[in-house]
Scaffold this active site. Structure first.
Site, mmCIF file in Angstrom:
data_model
loop_
_atom_site.group_PDB
_atom_site.id
_atom_site.type_symbol
_atom_site.label_atom_id
_atom_site.label_comp_id
_atom_site.label_asym_id
_atom_site.label_seq_id
_atom_site.Cartn_x
_atom_site.Cartn_y
_atom_site.Cartn_z
ATOM 1 N N ASN A 1 0.863 -1.179 0.000
ATOM 2 C CA ASN A 1 0.000 0.000 0.000
ATOM 3 C C ASN A 1 0.902 1.233 0.000
ATOM 4 O O ASN A 1 1.489 1.567 1.028
ATOM 5 C CB ASN A 1 -0.893 -0.039 1.252
ATOM 6 C CG ASN A 1 -1.765 1.202 1.382
ATOM 7 O OD1 ASN A 1 -1.812 2.036 0.480
ATOM 8 N ND2 ASN A 1 -2.452 1.316 2.512
ATOM 9 N N TRP A 2 1.010 1.853 -1.154
ATOM 10 C CA TRP A 2 1.931 2.997 -1.270
ATOM 11 C C TRP A 2 1.392 4.248 -0.590
ATOM 12 O O TRP A 2 2.096 5.250 -0.461
ATOM 13 C CB TRP A 2 2.215 3.304 -2.750
ATOM 14 C CG TRP A 2 2.901 2.191 -3.502
ATOM 15 C CD1 TRP A 2 3.297 0.972 -3.000
ATOM 16 C CD2 TRP A 2 3.263 2.188 -4.892
ATOM 17 N NE1 TRP A 2 3.874 0.223 -4.003
ATOM 18 C CE2 TRP A 2 3.869 0.938 -5.170
ATOM 19 C CE3 TRP A 2 3.130 3.111 -5.934
ATOM 20 C CZ2 TRP A 2 4.343 0.603 -6.448
ATOM 21 C CZ3 TRP A 2 3.594 2.777 -7.202
ATOM 22 C CH2 TRP A 2 4.203 1.537 -7.444
ATOM 23 N N LYS A 3 0.111 4.237 -0.235
ATOM 24 C CA LYS A 3 -0.535 5.409 0.378
ATOM 25 C C LYS A 3 -0.312 6.637 -0.512
ATOM 26 O O LYS A 3 -0.264 6.490 -1.731
ATOM 27 C CB LYS A 3 -0.047 5.605 1.817
ATOM 28 C CG LYS A 3 -0.187 4.303 2.630
ATOM 29 C CD LYS A 3 -0.019 4.459 4.105
ATOM 30 C CE LYS A 3 -0.201 3.099 4.778
ATOM 31 N NZ LYS A 3 -0.099 3.170 6.242
ATOM 32 N N HIS B 1 -9.480 1.070 5.005
ATOM 33 C CA HIS B 1 -8.200 1.254 5.697
ATOM 34 C C HIS B 1 -8.423 2.171 6.898
ATOM 35 O O HIS B 1 -9.226 3.105 6.838
ATOM 36 C CB HIS B 1 -7.162 1.849 4.732
ATOM 37 C CG HIS B 1 -5.777 1.791 5.299
ATOM 38 N ND1 HIS B 1 -5.323 2.704 6.229
ATOM 39 C CD2 HIS B 1 -4.769 0.914 5.100
ATOM 40 C CE1 HIS B 1 -4.073 2.385 6.567
ATOM 41 N NE2 HIS B 1 -3.719 1.297 5.899
ATOM 42 N N GLU C 1 -6.811 4.558 8.016
ATOM 43 C CA GLU C 1 -6.603 5.985 7.738
ATOM 44 C C GLU C 1 -7.853 6.592 7.113
ATOM 45 O O GLU C 1 -8.170 7.760 7.346
ATOM 46 C CB GLU C 1 -5.362 6.158 6.841
ATOM 47 C CG GLU C 1 -4.080 5.889 7.639
ATOM 48 C CD GLU C 1 -2.923 5.320 6.831
ATOM 49 O OE1 GLU C 1 -2.938 5.392 5.596
ATOM 50 O OE2 GLU C 1 -1.995 4.773 7.474
ATOM 51 N N GLU D 1 -5.084 -4.922 10.502
ATOM 52 C CA GLU D 1 -4.054 -3.918 10.745
ATOM 53 C C GLU D 1 -4.307 -3.229 12.076
ATOM 54 O O GLU D 1 -5.180 -2.351 12.154
ATOM 55 C CB GLU D 1 -4.064 -2.872 9.626
ATOM 56 C CG GLU D 1 -3.815 -3.452 8.246
ATOM 57 C CD GLU D 1 -3.235 -2.419 7.294
ATOM 58 O OE1 GLU D 1 -2.286 -2.759 6.599
ATOM 59 O OE2 GLU D 1 -3.715 -1.266 7.278
ATOM 60 N N GLY E 1 2.824 2.353 10.752
ATOM 61 C CA GLY E 1 3.756 3.462 10.611
ATOM 62 C C GLY E 1 4.477 3.833 11.900
ATOM 63 O O GLY E 1 5.134 4.861 11.968
ATOM 64 N N SER F 1 3.759 -2.106 10.225
ATOM 65 C CA SER F 1 5.212 -2.161 10.403
ATOM 66 C C SER F 1 5.808 -3.526 10.076
ATOM 67 O O SER F 1 6.754 -3.975 10.719
ATOM 68 C CB SER F 1 5.604 -1.711 11.817
ATOM 69 O OG SER F 1 5.203 -0.379 12.024
ATOM 70 N N GLY G 1 3.010 -1.101 4.260
ATOM 71 C CA GLY G 1 3.018 0.327 3.958
ATOM 72 C C GLY G 1 4.426 0.790 3.635
ATOM 73 O O GLY G 1 4.940 0.566 2.537
ATOM 74 N N GLY G 2 5.091 1.396 4.612
ATOM 75 C CA GLY G 2 6.416 1.998 4.410
ATOM 76 C C GLY G 2 7.403 1.119 3.651
ATOM 77 O O GLY G 2 8.064 1.579 2.715
HETATM 78 P P1 13P Z 1 3.213 0.405 7.661
HETATM 79 O O1 13P Z 1 3.733 -0.867 7.057
HETATM 80 O O2 13P Z 1 3.907 1.629 7.165
HETATM 81 O O3 13P Z 1 3.120 0.325 9.150
HETATM 82 O O4 13P Z 1 1.699 0.558 7.129
HETATM 83 C C1 13P Z 1 0.843 -0.518 7.231
HETATM 84 C C2 13P Z 1 -0.388 -0.198 6.464
HETATM 85 O O5 13P Z 1 -1.158 0.661 6.845
HETATM 86 C C3 13P Z 1 -0.619 -0.899 5.199
HETATM 87 O O6 13P Z 1 -1.887 -0.638 4.712
#
Ligand code: 13P
Length: 250
Positions: free
Chosen positions: A9-11, A96, A98, A168, A174, A213, A234-235
């Site tokens: 997920n590149w956000k 998600h 967020e 998640e 993050g 993470s 994510g990251g």
């Molecule tokens: P991180 O891997 O950056 O913690 O993000 C997880 C995430 O929200 C994937 O959708």
């Protein structure tokens, strides 16, 4: 045997050009990874068309990060499931944390979004998970149960069979804090149990991803757990080498 999925997920990161380069590197790297691991990349909307050009016909699938709750019309700034699907995109991340937190997405909205996704043959990656205060209060099981009952329980069996779930924990997103493999297994098994209450043995085939993470150092341990069927990253998905290394840890 459940499918193994490693999804990135590149956000809201990368320009379209950077995204194409990242996708190319993922395609190249994925060639050396066991074919049982399915890679998915989820770039922003603006990148989907160009990213599809480099992933089409490779083993790497593409996901959107969201879609509109309505089919079409006067909804300025929204992107419909039909628009996304028309590009050849196969998946859409929905719910998600967020989006729940910053954009007020509720189960009501998410029911409509899942309807749009299925109506356009997109596979939803439905995200669930508790906040830190909910975990500390011991409410994490109840939180994920409601997120499932209020949305997933409305699906018929054909639609349920296609659904991917991502657990998640919000406190691990993050933050560099990961759920331990034991914590992940405990709640993934619980989630599968809740799904089994409604859908019976079909729940044994549901892919349940872990997100929060996840990185090349902790992925192997998380993925070794029986009910963890991969990751939503994510990251670490923004660096092709790390993302591929996560896939290799299977
Ligand atoms: P991180 O891997 O950056 O913690 O993000 C997880 C995430 O929200 C994937 O959708």
């Amino acid at each position: 045997m459940r499918q193994k999925i490693v999804a990135g997920n590149w956000k809201m990161n990368t320009t379209p050009m950077e995204g194409v380069e990242l996708a190319k590197a993922v395609v190249a790297g994925s060639r050396n990874v066991d074919k049982s691991v399915n890679f998915i990349v989820a770039p922003p909307f603006t990148h989907l068309s160009e990213v599809m050009k480099v992933t089409r016909g490779t083993g790497v699938a593409v996901s959107a990060q969201n879609c509109a709750a309505e089919a079409k019309g006067a909804y300025t700034g929204e992107v419909s499931a039909a628009m996304i699907a028309s590009l050849g995109v196969e998946y859409v991340i929905l719910g998600h944390s967020e989006r729940r937190e910053y954009y007020g997405e509720t189960s009501e909205t998410l029911n409509k979004k899942l309807e749009q996704a299925y109506a356009n043959n997109l596979i939803p990656i439905y995200c669930i998970g508790e906040k830190l205060e909910e975990r500390e209060a011991g409410k994490h099981f109840d939180v994920v149960r409601s997120q499932i009952e209020e949305v997933v329980f409305n699906l018929d069996t054909d639609r349920f069979a296609k659904l991917v779930i991502a657990y998640e924990p919000v406190w691990a997103i993050g933050t560099g804090k990961t759920a331990t493999a034991e914590q992940a297994q405990e709640i993934h098994a619980y989630i599968r149990g809740v799904l089994r209450e409604k859908f019976g043995d079909a729940a044994n085939d549901t892919v349940i991803l872990y997100g929060g993470s996840c990185n090349p150092s902790n992925a192997a341990e998380l993925f070794s757990k029986e009910d963890v069927d991969g990751g939503l990253i994510g990251g670490a998905s923004l660096k092709a080498d790390d993302f591929i290394a996560i896939g290799e840890s299977y």
